[in-house]
Every structure is written in structure tokens, then in C-alpha cells.
Motif scaffolding. Structure first.
Motif, mmCIF file in Angstrom:
data_model
loop_
_atom_site.group_PDB
_atom_site.id
_atom_site.type_symbol
_atom_site.label_atom_id
_atom_site.label_comp_id
_atom_site.label_asym_id
_atom_site.label_seq_id
_atom_site.Cartn_x
_atom_site.Cartn_y
_atom_site.Cartn_z
ATOM 1 N N ALA A 49 0.832 -1.204 0.000
ATOM 2 C CA ALA A 49 0.000 0.000 0.000
ATOM 3 C C ALA A 49 0.868 1.257 0.000
ATOM 4 N N ILE A 50 1.895 1.256 0.825
ATOM 5 C CA ILE A 50 2.790 2.415 0.887
ATOM 6 C C ILE A 50 3.540 2.590 -0.427
ATOM 7 N N GLU A 51 4.028 1.493 -0.991
ATOM 8 C CA GLU A 51 4.713 1.561 -2.294
ATOM 9 C C GLU A 51 3.777 2.140 -3.351
ATOM 10 N N CYS A 52 2.525 1.752 -3.292
ATOM 11 C CA CYS A 52 1.554 2.240 -4.263
ATOM 12 C C CYS A 52 1.372 3.753 -4.117
ATOM 13 N N CYS A 53 1.288 4.247 -2.881
ATOM 14 C CA CYS A 53 1.193 5.692 -2.651
ATOM 15 C C CYS A 53 2.410 6.405 -3.235
ATOM 16 N N LEU A 54 3.581 5.840 -3.003
ATOM 17 C CA LEU A 54 4.811 6.447 -3.525
ATOM 18 C C LEU A 54 4.839 6.421 -5.050
ATOM 19 N N MET A 96 4.817 7.355 7.093
ATOM 20 C CA MET A 96 4.470 6.150 6.360
ATOM 21 C C MET A 96 5.649 5.721 5.483
ATOM 22 N N ALA A 97 6.301 6.672 4.829
ATOM 23 C CA ALA A 97 7.462 6.353 3.992
ATOM 24 C C ALA A 97 8.603 5.806 4.839
ATOM 25 N N GLN A 98 8.804 6.374 6.025
ATOM 26 C CA GLN A 98 9.840 5.850 6.925
ATOM 27 C C GLN A 98 9.485 4.442 7.388
ATOM 28 N N PHE A 99 8.220 4.226 7.666
ATOM 29 C CA PHE A 99 7.757 2.901 8.084
ATOM 30 C C PHE A 99 8.001 1.889 6.967
ATOM 31 N N ARG A 100 7.797 2.297 5.729
ATOM 32 C CA ARG A 100 8.077 1.427 4.582
ATOM 33 C C ARG A 100 9.533 0.985 4.595
ATOM 34 N N ASN A 101 10.439 1.906 4.926
ATOM 35 C CA ASN A 101 11.860 1.557 4.975
ATOM 36 C C ASN A 101 12.137 0.511 6.049
ATOM 37 N N VAL A 102 11.458 0.618 7.176
ATOM 38 C CA VAL A 102 11.615 -0.383 8.237
ATOM 39 C C VAL A 102 11.123 -1.732 7.739
ATOM 40 N N LEU A 103 9.953 -1.738 7.105
ATOM 41 C CA LEU A 103 9.403 -2.996 6.599
ATOM 42 C C LEU A 103 10.335 -3.648 5.574
ATOM 43 N N VAL A 104 10.941 -2.827 4.741
ATOM 44 C CA VAL A 104 11.764 -3.358 3.653
ATOM 45 C C VAL A 104 13.179 -3.705 4.101
ATOM 46 N N ASN A 122 -3.647 4.194 11.426
ATOM 47 C CA ASN A 122 -3.135 5.079 10.383
ATOM 48 C C ASN A 122 -3.723 4.868 8.993
ATOM 49 N N LEU A 123 -4.655 3.956 8.842
ATOM 50 C CA LEU A 123 -5.257 3.752 7.525
ATOM 51 C C LEU A 123 -6.021 4.981 7.021
ATOM 52 N N PRO A 124 -6.593 5.824 7.911
ATOM 53 C CA PRO A 124 -7.247 7.039 7.404
ATOM 54 C C PRO A 124 -6.313 7.947 6.596
ATOM 55 N N ASP A 125 -5.014 7.909 6.884
ATOM 56 C CA ASP A 125 -4.057 8.711 6.104
ATOM 57 C C ASP A 125 -4.017 8.236 4.650
ATOM 58 N N ILE A 126 -4.097 6.934 4.458
ATOM 59 C CA ILE A 126 -4.110 6.385 3.093
ATOM 60 C C ILE A 126 -5.419 6.761 2.406
ATOM 61 N N ARG A 127 -6.534 6.689 3.131
ATOM 62 C CA ARG A 127 -7.822 7.092 2.563
ATOM 63 C C ARG A 127 -7.790 8.557 2.143
ATOM 64 N N GLU A 128 -7.195 9.397 2.972
ATOM 65 C CA GLU A 128 -7.091 10.826 2.658
ATOM 66 C C GLU A 128 -6.218 11.041 1.419
ATOM 67 N N PHE A 129 -5.142 10.277 1.298
ATOM 68 C CA PHE A 129 -4.274 10.342 0.115
ATOM 69 C C PHE A 129 -5.071 9.978 -1.137
ATOM 70 N N ILE A 130 -5.849 8.896 -1.052
ATOM 71 C CA ILE A 130 -6.660 8.460 -2.199
ATOM 72 C C ILE A 130 -7.626 9.563 -2.612
ATOM 73 N N ARG A 131 -8.331 10.149 -1.647
ATOM 74 C CA ARG A 131 -9.303 11.212 -1.964
ATOM 75 C C ARG A 131 -8.615 12.400 -2.642
#
Length: 137
Positions: A49-54, A96-104, A122-131
Motif C-alpha cells: 500500500a505504501i509503495e503504491c502511494c509512492l 508512512m514512507a519511513q515505516f516502509r523503509n523499516v518494513l523493507v 493510520n489507515l485514514p491517512d491512506i484514505r485521505e491520500f486516495i481522496r
């Protein structure tokens, strides 16, 4: 000019990841901690999901000829600088981008409490990005 078909496809993919994550919000912290498959599913879906936002952000930036981001966190700053969404959302998306780095990169050091908190809070942040991206289209 933004490639709207590409962005619509990416947004659909992101919405699918978000739906999967929302379904996973019913998982208890105990199950998340103790079930390897559940843990991997949630972590990988968050990563995707984070990669997709990026990816979406990078496409918008490139298609519009805006300044090149210096790193993944900066993708969200560039989008806000150009009015895609408010500056208020930037620090949350940058985390979220920093969290992606931890995951990867720090997969052996992933704190289950942090992952679970991201999943449940934190999923509302992704929803807000989509909107915001949908408004741009």
C-alpha cells in the motif's frame, strides 16, 4: 499532463490493499504477534500500500514536471507544495514512507506493536491520500 488511466489503475490497486488492511483490523494483537502468516500478510500488504502511494505520487510529480523529490519522504512534500493535499497531511505520510523503509530493510527489527498501531490507527491517512489524488483527476 497526468496519465489518468495509469493513476486510476494504481488507485484501484491501492483501494484493494486498503480493503484488505481494513479487513485485517479485526485481528487481535495477540494473533498478529503469534501467527507468522498473519504477521507476514499484514506487513506485506502495508508495504504494498505504501509503495503504491509512492508510485502514484512519483507519477504525478513526473507527469507535471514538478521538482524531483530527494527521497521517498520528499514525494509527499512535493505533492503538498503543488496543492495536491494540505501540508497537514505531509508529516503523517512521511512517517508512512519511513515505516516502509523499516518494513523493507529492517525486517528483523520490526516491532509488532508499531505495525499493529499503524494497522489500527493510520489507515485514514491512506484514505485521505486516495481522496486527494481522486480530486486531482
Amino acid at each position: 499532463m497526468v496519465d489518468s488511466n495509469l493513476l486510476k489503475n494504481k488507485l484501484a490497486q491501492l483501494a484493494d490493499y486498503l480493503a484488505d488492511l481494513q479487513d485485517s483490523q479485526t485481528v487481535s494483537l495477540d494473533l498478529y504477534r503469534n501467527d507468522k502468516k498473519t504477521r507476514r500478510y499484514i506487513e506485506r500488504t502495508l508495504h504494498l500500500a505504501i509503495e503504491c502511494c509512492l508510485d502514484i505520487g512519483s507519477h504525478i510529480i513526473a507527469d507535471n514536471g514538478w521538482r524531483e523529490p530527494v527521497d521517498n519522504k520528499d514525494v509527499f512534500a512535493v505533492l503538498a507544495e503543488n496543492g495536491v493535499f494540505s501540508q497537514e497531511l505531509v508529516p503523517r505520510l512521511q512517517k508512512m514512507a519511513q515505516f516502509r523503509n523499516v518494513l523493507v530493510h529492517d525486517y528483523a527489527k520490526i516491532d509488532p506493536d508499531i505495525v499493529y498501531r499503524v494497522l489500527t490507527q493510520n489507515l485514514p491517512d491512506i484514505r485521505e491520500f486516495i481522496r486527494a489524488v481522486e480530486r486531482l483527476l
